[in-house]
Scaffold this active site. Sequence first.
Site, PDB file in Angstrom:
ATOM      1  CE1 TYR A   1      -7.982  -0.204   6.457  1.00 36.40           C
ATOM      2  CE2 TYR A   1      -7.729   0.277   4.125  1.00 36.40           C
ATOM      3  CZ  TYR A   1      -7.775   0.697   5.436  1.00 36.40           C
ATOM      4  OH  TYR A   1      -7.630   2.032   5.724  1.00 36.40           O
TER       5      TYR A   1
ATOM      6  NE  ARG B   1       5.360   9.073  -4.180  1.00 36.32           N
ATOM      7  CZ  ARG B   1       4.562   9.437  -3.184  1.00 36.32           C
ATOM      8  NH1 ARG B   1       5.021  10.125  -2.169  1.00 36.32           N
ATOM      9  NH2 ARG B   1       3.281   9.097  -3.231  1.00 36.32           N
TER      10      ARG B   1
ATOM     11  NE  ARG C   1      -3.223   0.190   3.151  1.00 33.45           N
ATOM     12  CZ  ARG C   1      -4.427   0.666   2.915  1.00 33.45           C
ATOM     13  NH1 ARG C   1      -5.253  -0.007   2.142  1.00 33.45           N
ATOM     14  NH2 ARG C   1      -4.841   1.802   3.442  1.00 33.45           N
TER      15      ARG C   1
ATOM     16  NE  ARG D   1      -3.083   6.155  12.559  1.00 33.92           N
ATOM     17  CZ  ARG D   1      -3.681   5.965  11.395  1.00 33.92           C
ATOM     18  NH1 ARG D   1      -3.080   6.320  10.283  1.00 33.92           N
ATOM     19  NH2 ARG D   1      -4.873   5.410  11.323  1.00 33.92           N
TER      20      ARG D   1
ATOM     21  CG  ASP E   1      -8.290   3.009   1.078  1.00 35.64           C
ATOM     22  OD1 ASP E   1      -8.218   3.233   2.301  1.00 35.64           O
ATOM     23  OD2 ASP E   1      -7.291   2.773   0.371  1.00 35.64           O
TER      24      ASP E   1
ATOM     25  NE  ARG F   1      -3.832  -5.807  15.982  1.00 38.99           N
ATOM     26  CZ  ARG F   1      -3.218  -6.174  17.113  1.00 38.99           C
ATOM     27  NH1 ARG F   1      -3.468  -7.367  17.667  1.00 38.99           N
ATOM     28  NH2 ARG F   1      -2.359  -5.364  17.688  1.00 38.99           N
TER      29      ARG F   1
HETATM   30  P1  FAD Z   1     -18.688   0.992   8.193  1.00 38.79           P
HETATM   31  O1  FAD Z   1     -18.286   2.408   8.081  1.00 38.79           O
HETATM   32  O2  FAD Z   1     -18.027   0.150   9.214  1.00 38.79           O
HETATM   33  O3  FAD Z   1     -20.262   0.961   8.459  1.00 38.79           O
HETATM   34  C1  FAD Z   1     -20.956  -0.198   8.905  1.00 38.79           C
HETATM   35  C2  FAD Z   1     -22.079   0.253   9.812  1.00 38.79           C
HETATM   36  O4  FAD Z   1     -22.895  -0.892  10.128  1.00 38.79           O
HETATM   37  C3  FAD Z   1     -21.600   0.813  11.149  1.00 38.79           C
HETATM   38  O5  FAD Z   1     -22.128   2.106  11.345  1.00 38.79           O
HETATM   39  C4  FAD Z   1     -22.137  -0.170  12.180  1.00 38.79           C
HETATM   40  O6  FAD Z   1     -22.542   0.484  13.367  1.00 38.79           O
HETATM   41  C5  FAD Z   1     -23.337  -0.771  11.455  1.00 38.79           C
HETATM   42  N1  FAD Z   1     -23.700  -2.106  11.934  1.00 38.79           N
HETATM   43  C6  FAD Z   1     -22.878  -3.177  12.048  1.00 38.79           C
HETATM   44  N2  FAD Z   1     -23.561  -4.239  12.503  1.00 38.79           N
HETATM   45  C7  FAD Z   1     -24.857  -3.845  12.691  1.00 38.79           C
HETATM   46  C8  FAD Z   1     -26.033  -4.482  13.142  1.00 38.79           C
HETATM   47  N3  FAD Z   1     -26.043  -5.782  13.481  1.00 38.79           N
HETATM   48  N4  FAD Z   1     -27.178  -3.761  13.238  1.00 38.79           N
HETATM   49  C9  FAD Z   1     -27.185  -2.443  12.874  1.00 38.79           C
HETATM   50  N5  FAD Z   1     -26.090  -1.793  12.422  1.00 38.79           N
HETATM   51  C10 FAD Z   1     -24.944  -2.474  12.327  1.00 38.79           C
HETATM   52  N6  FAD Z   1     -10.508   4.958   3.930  1.00 38.79           N
HETATM   53  C11 FAD Z   1      -9.991   5.914   3.121  1.00 38.79           C
HETATM   54  O7  FAD Z   1     -10.356   5.984   1.944  1.00 38.79           O
HETATM   55  N7  FAD Z   1      -9.074   6.828   3.596  1.00 38.79           N
HETATM   56  C12 FAD Z   1      -8.635   6.805   4.883  1.00 38.79           C
HETATM   57  O8  FAD Z   1      -7.801   7.634   5.270  1.00 38.79           O
HETATM   58  C13 FAD Z   1      -9.159   5.806   5.749  1.00 38.79           C
HETATM   59  N8  FAD Z   1      -8.745   5.741   7.023  1.00 38.79           N
HETATM   60  C14 FAD Z   1      -9.231   4.764   7.818  1.00 38.79           C
HETATM   61  C15 FAD Z   1      -8.755   4.711   9.124  1.00 38.79           C
HETATM   62  C16 FAD Z   1      -9.197   3.711   9.970  1.00 38.79           C
HETATM   63  C17 FAD Z   1      -8.685   3.683  11.381  1.00 38.79           C
HETATM   64  C18 FAD Z   1     -10.123   2.730   9.491  1.00 38.79           C
HETATM   65  C19 FAD Z   1     -10.571   1.611  10.369  1.00 38.79           C
HETATM   66  C20 FAD Z   1     -10.613   2.801   8.198  1.00 38.79           C
HETATM   67  C21 FAD Z   1     -10.169   3.812   7.347  1.00 38.79           C
HETATM   68  N9  FAD Z   1     -10.643   3.922   6.048  1.00 38.79           N
HETATM   69  C22 FAD Z   1     -10.123   4.888   5.221  1.00 38.79           C
HETATM   70  C23 FAD Z   1     -11.674   2.991   5.521  1.00 38.79           C
HETATM   71  C24 FAD Z   1     -13.127   3.498   5.723  1.00 38.79           C
HETATM   72  O9  FAD Z   1     -13.387   3.631   7.112  1.00 38.79           O
HETATM   73  C25 FAD Z   1     -14.095   2.484   5.082  1.00 38.79           C
HETATM   74  O10 FAD Z   1     -13.864   2.465   3.681  1.00 38.79           O
HETATM   75  C26 FAD Z   1     -15.580   2.766   5.290  1.00 38.79           C
HETATM   76  O11 FAD Z   1     -15.882   3.082   6.625  1.00 38.79           O
HETATM   77  C27 FAD Z   1     -16.407   1.550   4.871  1.00 38.79           C
HETATM   78  O12 FAD Z   1     -17.771   1.826   4.972  1.00 38.79           O
HETATM   79  P2  FAD Z   1     -18.810   0.661   5.295  1.00 38.79           P
HETATM   80  O13 FAD Z   1     -20.161   1.285   5.191  1.00 38.79           O
HETATM   81  O14 FAD Z   1     -18.553  -0.540   4.481  1.00 38.79           O
HETATM   82  O15 FAD Z   1     -18.509   0.243   6.805  1.00 38.79           O
HETATM   83  N1  UDP Z   2       3.324   0.988   8.201  1.00 38.09           N
HETATM   84  C1  UDP Z   2       4.491   0.994   8.930  1.00 38.09           C
HETATM   85  N2  UDP Z   2       4.971   2.195   9.374  1.00 38.09           N
HETATM   86  C2  UDP Z   2       4.353   3.368   9.132  1.00 38.09           C
HETATM   87  C3  UDP Z   2       3.157   3.335   8.399  1.00 38.09           C
HETATM   88  C4  UDP Z   2       2.675   2.123   7.939  1.00 38.09           C
HETATM   89  O1  UDP Z   2       5.071  -0.034   9.209  1.00 38.09           O
HETATM   90  O2  UDP Z   2       4.835   4.418   9.585  1.00 38.09           O
HETATM   91  C5  UDP Z   2       2.831  -0.336   7.741  1.00 38.09           C
HETATM   92  C6  UDP Z   2       1.774  -0.914   8.689  1.00 38.09           C
HETATM   93  O3  UDP Z   2       1.946  -2.319   8.753  1.00 38.09           O
HETATM   94  C7  UDP Z   2       0.473  -0.576   8.007  1.00 38.09           C
HETATM   95  C8  UDP Z   2       0.871  -0.676   6.529  1.00 38.09           C
HETATM   96  O4  UDP Z   2       2.233  -0.214   6.477  1.00 38.09           O
HETATM   97  O5  UDP Z   2      -0.555  -1.478   8.338  1.00 38.09           O
HETATM   98  C9  UDP Z   2       0.002   0.120   5.580  1.00 38.09           C
HETATM   99  O6  UDP Z   2       0.074   1.492   5.956  1.00 38.09           O
HETATM  100  P1  UDP Z   2      -1.174   2.447   5.814  1.00 38.09           P
HETATM  101  O7  UDP Z   2      -0.750   3.814   6.174  1.00 38.09           O
HETATM  102  O8  UDP Z   2      -1.802   2.206   4.492  1.00 38.09           O
HETATM  103  O9  UDP Z   2      -2.095   1.892   6.989  1.00 38.09           O
HETATM  104  P2  UDP Z   2      -3.629   2.116   7.333  1.00 38.09           P
HETATM  105  O10 UDP Z   2      -4.179   3.186   6.439  1.00 38.09           O
HETATM  106  O11 UDP Z   2      -4.191   0.769   7.103  1.00 38.09           O
HETATM  107  O12 UDP Z   2      -3.608   2.487   8.788  1.00 38.09           O
END
Ligand code: FAD
Ligand code: UDP
Length: 383
Positions: A348, A177, A173, A279, A350, A249
């Site tokens: 996972y 560079r 991912r 972080r 985005d 996780r």
């Molecule tokens: P979710 O957002 O998880 O929505 C699912 C919903 O279903 C939740 O609100 C939950 O409460 C509900 N639900 C579950 N079970 C039930 C049930 N039984 N009854 C009623 N409701 C229920 N993507 C990016 O593009 N850029 C980023 O920088 C980025 N950063 C992220 C950072 C983190 C820490 C994480 C975890 C994800 C990140 N993502 C990012 C990914 C992004 O969060 C997801 O793409 C997006 O949330 C997916 O949407 P979803 O609707 O599939 O799931």
């Molecule tokens: N990662 C790392 N060091 C960093 C940032 C990322 O080792 O400073 C690794 C880590 O295992 C992470 C993966 O690279 O799960 C992908 O990074 P990304 O920033 O895409 O993570 P996410 O958006 O899933 O938190």
Amino acid sequence: MGKYLMVGAGLSGAVIGRHLAEAGHDVTVVDSRAHIGGNCYTERDADTGVLVHVYGPHIFHTDDAEVWDYVNAYETFLPYKNRVKATTGGAVYSLPVNLHTINQFFGRTMRPDEARDFIVDEQADTSITDPQTFEEQAMRFVGKDLYEAFFKGYTMKQWGCHPSELPASILKRLPVRFNYDDNYFFHQFQGMPENGYTTMIQAILDHANITVHLNTVFDRSQAEDYDHVFYSGPLDGYFDFELGRLGYRTLDFERFTCEGDYQGCAVMNYGEVDVPYTRITEHKHFAPWEDHEGSICYREFSRAAGPDDIPYYPIRQVAEKALLGDYVALAEEADGVSFVGRLGTYRYLDMDVTIREALDTARSFLSHVQDGTRAPAFFVAPL
Ligand code: FAD
Ligand code: UDP
């Protein structure tokens, strides 16, 4: 007209629901949480006015022009580049690994070609021809020194296991560079919703044919009232975990506030394993066009998800994939339900991919309705 239930008011439920509503169908959206938006939920802090990414930092980036037009139709996106910093070995560097990182780390003044040769000739383990694990991928492309400073400790904290037990795809991912481009992402379209993701998802859900019920946990008996269910909750949860639990996780955010500027950037990663968090996010830097005296920061800790924790990152190692296969087989037998999104397909995803898949799912579903054929359990294969 059909009557459809979306389980989850995150991006998946909102985008599919909107598409079906626009086609004239009746859509109900339920979410167990007290708010819409799923994990993209943002909220403005009452004391400081800072827009907080409540479930962790979310930056929008995509090469998909249709998805970019889609999000811009519901919210104004302002230009935003994610420039991540990393603290390791008592110094601060720029991520992803770029020419500045390499020159600073090795105390050199190399030009791009010199740095490329240096990494290949003196750092990388070129005996690894087909890297399978995270560790092999790192050793092959940046070598031991950079791997140990930036990736090994961080990854052990993030995933709770040694990088040799993780697939190479996780590291793929991130780019390496040989120039001074420190933009974390390489996509054509990048930005931040001016008023946050919640406002955008609210606008997607704002349709006369859509009803939203919050604080409502789905149970399978509700499905009887609908022609089809789109389930974006955890796949194993739909089956009451009858085959066991898919590993995730989870994250703990330790919130703290301060006056002024805490760290000077939105995201500071900590590469060393003895710093217990991965972080620190300082939320106001995600909206550089806003001005706030106070600041809100999250220290982010990762650990194995227990039954009552929010599932964040699917683990997808060999054991989980085997169990996933068993759940997929169960799901394919179930009638009247499709599993969507990050939790429903245990991947996972985005945000841009989530929206792309939701649009494709809704379109494909409507063609099944038109043909009178059975909609599949999965519009996107999870395995
Ligand atoms: P979710 O957002 O998880 O929505 C699912 C919903 O279903 C939740 O609100 C939950 O409460 C509900 N639900 C579950 N079970 C039930 C049930 N039984 N009854 C009623 N409701 C229920 N993507 C990016 O593009 N850029 C980023 O920088 C980025 N950063 C992220 C950072 C983190 C820490 C994480 C975890 C994800 C990140 N993502 C990012 C990914 C992004 O969060 C997801 O793409 C997006 O949330 C997916 O949407 P979803 O609707 O599939 O799931
Ligand atoms: N990662 C790392 N060091 C960093 C940032 C990322 O080792 O400073 C690794 C880590 O295992 C992470 C993966 O690279 O799960 C992908 O990074 P990304 O920033 O895409 O993570 P996410 O958006 O899933 O938190």
